[in-house]
Enzyme design. Structure first.
Site, mmCIF file in Angstrom:
data_model
loop_
_atom_site.group_PDB
_atom_site.id
_atom_site.type_symbol
_atom_site.label_atom_id
_atom_site.label_comp_id
_atom_site.label_asym_id
_atom_site.label_seq_id
_atom_site.Cartn_x
_atom_site.Cartn_y
_atom_site.Cartn_z
ATOM 1 C CG ASP A 186 -2.166 0.887 0.950
ATOM 2 O OD1 ASP A 186 -2.110 1.729 0.040
ATOM 3 O OD2 ASP A 186 -3.173 0.742 1.669
HETATM 4 C C1 NOJ Z 1 -3.953 3.950 0.117
HETATM 5 C C2 NOJ Z 1 -5.129 3.055 0.255
HETATM 6 O O1 NOJ Z 1 -5.090 2.379 1.485
HETATM 7 C C3 NOJ Z 1 -5.243 2.036 -0.855
HETATM 8 O O2 NOJ Z 1 -6.464 1.374 -0.726
HETATM 9 C C4 NOJ Z 1 -5.130 2.687 -2.187
HETATM 10 O O3 NOJ Z 1 -5.302 1.768 -3.220
HETATM 11 C C5 NOJ Z 1 -3.768 3.367 -2.269
HETATM 12 N N1 NOJ Z 1 -3.678 4.371 -1.233
HETATM 13 C C6 NOJ Z 1 -3.512 4.011 -3.624
HETATM 14 O O4 NOJ Z 1 -4.265 5.136 -3.768
#
Ligand code: NOJ
Length: 738
Positions: free
Chosen positions: A275
């Site tokens: 993430d």
């Molecule tokens: C953080 C989020 O937790 C995740 O779900 C997302 O896909 C990513 N950022 C990318 O934006």
């Protein structure tokens, strides 16, 4: 003592069929060939994912970026791609990614709303449409579906998943993966799915986003893994690690999760991405010393691609030189990345047709499907005196901050949906009624009551009032945890004010989570809970209000009376002192009462015994009568299929759809088993007066769970089975597994 029936770990070995001895596919050969030409720097470049736009073309030209996220300008994307393909030494295309969560342009209901449909087919169609629109805009990889089990509505991201139940999570998650990826990833209209966040992210302590979790291995396996495993088996191309730590180990550095379970046990061959900076955040967790250490830990745990920590690109060469990371592991990571790029056909077809999106964005059939999804996702929670549908009313008051809020009704993570394409309830209702429009409040947190008298006077002039309340889109989703789940601002007061006019009051709640709406139910006749319904929420709700459509949604999460009840979910284990529902409540306690444990059972003195609405609950304009469930036989062996039927009758006046639900309880286990577990559901449409025998076929193997010896087994013994319209009602029948 029960005799344990060991089952084959069905599906656990799926992808292992493509074992080392299998002949290399054409793609594998291409990957090997390319890999053999790459320098270590170029390999690490592939493992680097960056967010940005045109400025990244220079990075791509150096071969130092494998994937880009957050750019949707096709000209910029083509420029980045040109730099990668035509200027970098090996011409490896960049993988373009985006959070396409519940639609790209045409926005569908938020995922928790989609889950309320209990309709995997509409979830799949929604994902397919998302892919068609997103790929026409250049996106070939979406960070969806979110499969996190969520049992605490204080957590803002309940909006993005399918709620509290593993079975429903599996059905919706698999459907979305199929929808995004289509028949074949090489189809230019296919988008790689990313199952996220692996794992346990939804169990954040107190519903505070990013917080610690403490989940036992058994609970991971029984509750949090199933949707990931099912989606992995359904061919999900990628997986994202989660921000949280479990029992002290951040997922991004958890080798047991990413190698032992995901690769060795499940045999999954896809690509793992972190993430956003979740590798870097291992420093704040106190799990890594510095950024270099995060890269070492993440790669050794089994991560392939780094989203935005910059740790891999900065330190991998040093780490390899120092022997802390092996080049073999780097090769494996890069293999997974290149394989996906070949599978998506990016090498043959790297560029975006700049005219393509105009042909598909907001296509009429996309809007129609989004409307269908919004109709199916609305849950009728109350309908006193059958005030809904408002089929006879001519003049209605429309009020409330969500009645004409084109941006807010799209909900969280709807970056590319354009509010100017949203059809609001106000617009749609004007086609059906003579509408008196008084906003009452400007936005959901608004406390300005200065126009309430005007709203009440307007209600007096109308045949009925419809009040649209809820949450602005920004109040749910990532980083939007709340400790109080009542309607924000003066929305409850607005409902109460409208009620004083003495006309039928219908409340529609557009929100990102189940809110605590008990006091609002008392001030209205009917309530429809639509979550954030997306682009076509207006026409869908207008049809439901007018009676052109009949509500069929069911709660995908338990609705609480009070946020203090969280977490509260239907499929919990029993305490040794389960609540009977007759115990003393707060105000029954005598003043100066002697010391006593009162009812001696597990409940809150101040919020009653149960939730406001149980999981699986939802009314219809019609009524349904269930017979008692009938089993073909009372005893089964491990290879049998249980056939369970129920007679369902539509006893009301409308043709309507009922979501018939099958639950079981394993009465005694080697470890404590949940009081009920959903094992099947079916949407059944019946004309008034019609009845149908609804039959479920439940393989005995579906009763397996991770037992005391951490083996996946069906334990012989006695079970209860219910077939009902929600998780709290219905008569049970018993059966035995020999
Ligand atoms: C953080 C989020 O937790 C995740 O779900 C997302 O896909 C990513 N950022 C990318 O934006």
């Amino acid at each position: 003592m029960k005799r344990t029936l060991r089952l084959m770990l069905a599906g656990a070995v799926v992808a292992l069929t493509a074992s080392c001895s299998a002949p290399k596919s054409e793609i594998d050969r291409k990957v090997d060939d390319l890999l053999s030409k790459m320098t270590l720097r170029e390999k690490v470049g592939q493992m680097n994912q960056l967010s940005g736009g045109a400025e990244l073309a220079a990075v791509a030209a150096k071969g130092e970026m494998g994937s880009v996220l957050n750019c949707v300008d096709v000209k910029q994307l083509n420029a980045i791609q040109k730099a990668a393909v035509e200027e970098s030494r090996l011409g490896i295309p960049v993988l373009i990614s985006r959070d396409v969560i519940h639609g790209f342009r045409t926005i569908f209901p938020i995922p928790i709303g989609l889950a309320a449909t209990f309709d995997p087919a509409i979830a799949e169609e929604g994902a397919r449409i998302s892919a068609v629109e997103a790929t026409a805009n250049g996106i070939r990889w979406t960070f969806s579906p979110m499969l996190d089990i969520a049992r605490d509505p204080r957590w803002g991201r309940v909006a993005e998943g399918s709620g509290e139940d593993p079975y429903l999570d599996v059905q919706m998650g698999v459907a979305m993966v199929k929808g995004y990826q289509g028949e074949d990833l090489s189809d230019p209209a296919s988008m790689a799915a990313c199952i996220k966040h692996f794992v346990g992210y939804g169990a954040a302590e107190g519903g505070r986003d990013y917080n610690s979790t403490m989940i036992s291995e058994r609970s991971l396996r029984n509750t949090y893994f199933p949707a990931f495993k099912a989606a992995a088996e359904a061919g999900a191309a990628t997986l994202m690690t989660s921000f949280n730590e479990i029992d002290g180990i951040p997922s991004t550095g958890n080798k047991w999760l990413l190698k032992d379970v995901l690769r060795d046990e499940w045999g999954w061959k896809g690509m793992v991405v972190t993430d956003w900076n979740s590798a870097g955040e291992m420093i704040a967790h106190g799990f890594s010393r510095d950024l270099k250490h995060t890269a070492e830990q993440a790669i050794n745990a089994g991560v392939d691609m780094d989203m935005m920590s910059y740790g891999f690109i900065q330190y991998v060469e040093e780490l390899v030189k120092e022997g802390k990371v092996s080049e073999k592991d780097i090769d494996n990571a890069v293999r997974n990345i290149l394989k996906l790029k070949f599978e998506l056909g990016l090498f043959e077809n790297p560029y975006i047709d700049e005219t393509a999106s105009a042909k598909v964005d907001y296509a009429p059939e996309h809007l129609e499907a989004a409307k269908k999804a919004a109709v199916e996702s609305a849950i009728l929670l109350q309908n006193k005196g059958n005030v809904l549908p408002l089929d006879k009313a001519k003049t209605i008051l429309v009020t409330g901050p969500l009645a004409d809020a084109p941006y807010e009704q799209l909900g969280t993570w709807a970056f590319d949906g354009q509010p100017e394409h949203t059809v609001t309830p106000l617009t749609a209702l004007r086609k059906e009624y003579n509408v008196i429009w008084e906003p009452g409040l400007k936005y959901s947190r608004d406390n300005d009551r200065s126009s309430f008298a005007k709203v009440r006077a307007a209600a007096s002039r109308a045949d009925a009032a419809v009040v649209f309340v809820g949450e602005e889109a920004i109040l749910s989703g990532e980083a939007h945890s709340l400790s109080n789940l009542n309607l924000q601002g003066a929305q409850s007061e607005l409902i109460a004010e409208v009620a004083k006019a003495g006309k039928p009051v219908v409340v529609v709640v557009m929100a990102g989570r189940p809110l605590t709406i008990e006091r609002d139910l008392a001030n209205c006749d009917a309530m429809l809970y639509s979550f954030h319904p997306g682009t076509m929420g207006g026409p869908a709700l207008a049809d439901l209000i007018k009676g052109k459509a009949v509500p069929s949604g069911k709660t995908p999460m338990t609705f609480l009376r009070d946020a203090g009840q969280a977490p509260f979910y239907y499929n919990h284990n029993n305490s040794g002192r389960p609540c009977h529902g007759t115990e003393t409540l707060l105000n029954d306690i005598p003043i100066a009462a002697g010391q006593t444990s009162l009812g001696c059972t597990s409940y809150y003195l101040d919020s009653g015994y149960g939730p406001l609405f149980p999981f699986g609950y939802g009314l219809s304009y019609s009524t349904f009568e269930y017979g008692n469930p009938v089993l073909e036989k009372a005893e089964y062996g491990k290879d049998d299929v249980i056939k369970a039927s129920v007679e369902l009758r539509n006893t009301g006046k409308y043709e309507a759809t009922e979501i018939v639900q099958l639950y079981v309880r394993d009465l005694v286990g080697s470890v404590v088993r949940p009081v009920k577990e959903l094992k099947g559901f079916e949407r059944v449409t019946l004309a008034p007066g019609d009845s149908k025998t609804v039959t479920f076929e439940l393989p005995v193997s579906d009763l397996a769970f991770w037992n005391i010896d951490m083996e996946y087994v069906v334990e012989p013994g006695d079970f209860n089975l219910w077939i009902a319209g929600d998780s709290a009602t219905g008569e049970s029948v018993n059966f035995t597994i020999r």
